[in-house]
Design a protein around this motif. Structure first.
Motif, mmCIF file in Angstrom:
data_model
loop_
_atom_site.group_PDB
_atom_site.id
_atom_site.type_symbol
_atom_site.label_atom_id
_atom_site.label_comp_id
_atom_site.label_asym_id
_atom_site.label_seq_id
_atom_site.Cartn_x
_atom_site.Cartn_y
_atom_site.Cartn_z
ATOM 1 N N LEU A 21 -4.345 -8.372 -8.595
ATOM 2 C CA LEU A 21 -4.697 -7.020 -8.136
ATOM 3 C C LEU A 21 -6.175 -6.722 -8.356
ATOM 4 N N HIS A 25 -7.251 -5.916 -4.871
ATOM 5 C CA HIS A 25 -7.315 -4.445 -4.937
ATOM 6 C C HIS A 25 -6.002 -3.728 -4.627
ATOM 7 N N SER A 26 -5.245 -4.191 -3.640
ATOM 8 C CA SER A 26 -3.994 -3.507 -3.304
ATOM 9 C C SER A 26 -3.057 -4.473 -2.590
ATOM 10 N N ASP A 28 1.449 -5.299 -1.766
ATOM 11 C CA ASP A 28 2.846 -4.923 -1.957
ATOM 12 C C ASP A 28 3.530 -6.015 -2.796
ATOM 13 N N ILE A 56 -1.060 -0.191 -13.671
ATOM 14 C CA ILE A 56 -1.092 -0.199 -12.211
ATOM 15 C C ILE A 56 -0.492 1.108 -11.708
ATOM 16 N N LYS A 57 -0.793 1.415 -10.440
ATOM 17 C CA LYS A 57 -0.231 2.617 -9.824
ATOM 18 C C LYS A 57 0.347 2.234 -8.467
ATOM 19 N N GLN A 58 1.296 3.033 -8.030
ATOM 20 C CA GLN A 58 1.955 2.782 -6.753
ATOM 21 C C GLN A 58 1.456 3.782 -5.715
ATOM 22 N N ASP A 59 1.161 3.278 -4.532
ATOM 23 C CA ASP A 59 0.755 4.112 -3.412
ATOM 24 C C ASP A 59 1.574 3.651 -2.210
ATOM 25 N N SER A 62 2.455 -0.195 -1.771
ATOM 26 C CA SER A 62 1.414 -1.022 -2.380
ATOM 27 C C SER A 62 1.133 -0.611 -3.816
ATOM 28 N N TYR A 63 0.566 -1.551 -4.540
ATOM 29 C CA TYR A 63 0.203 -1.329 -5.937
ATOM 30 C C TYR A 63 -1.255 -1.682 -6.122
ATOM 31 N N SER A 64 -1.913 -0.964 -7.024
ATOM 32 C CA SER A 64 -3.303 -1.257 -7.350
ATOM 33 C C SER A 64 -3.528 -0.962 -8.830
#
Length: 79
Positions: A21, A25-26, A28, A56-59, A62-64
């Motif tokens: 990551l 950067h991003s 799935d 990490i964070k979820q958007d 996707s994760y970043s």
């Protein structure tokens, strides 16, 4: 901070995912599993662990890395 570095560096796949990551950067979960050559259920478990530690964070799908995740990833790279 040291405990998070130990948490990540103590598991090869956690370290791989954070590094991945850091460079991409991003991504799935499916792409992470493919890039890491690890089964999806294992990647999903690591994702949950890293989410709980706020690395990490979820958007959407996707994760970043979070800011904390970026800091930990950089420190592990320098070890």
């Amino acid at each position: 901070m040291e405990d998070l570095i130990g948490f990540v560096s103590g598991n090869k796949n956690r370290q791989k995912l954070l590094t991945l990551l850091g460079s991409k950067h991003s991504l799935d979960a499916g792409k992470m599993a493919k890039n890491m050559h690890v089964a999806s259920p294992s990647v999903n478990k690591i994702i949950q662990e890293l989410l709980e530690k706020n690395l990490i964070k979820q958007d959407g799908n996707s994760y970043s890395l979070t800011e904390l995740g970026e800091t930990v990833e950089k420190k592990i790279q320098s070890i």
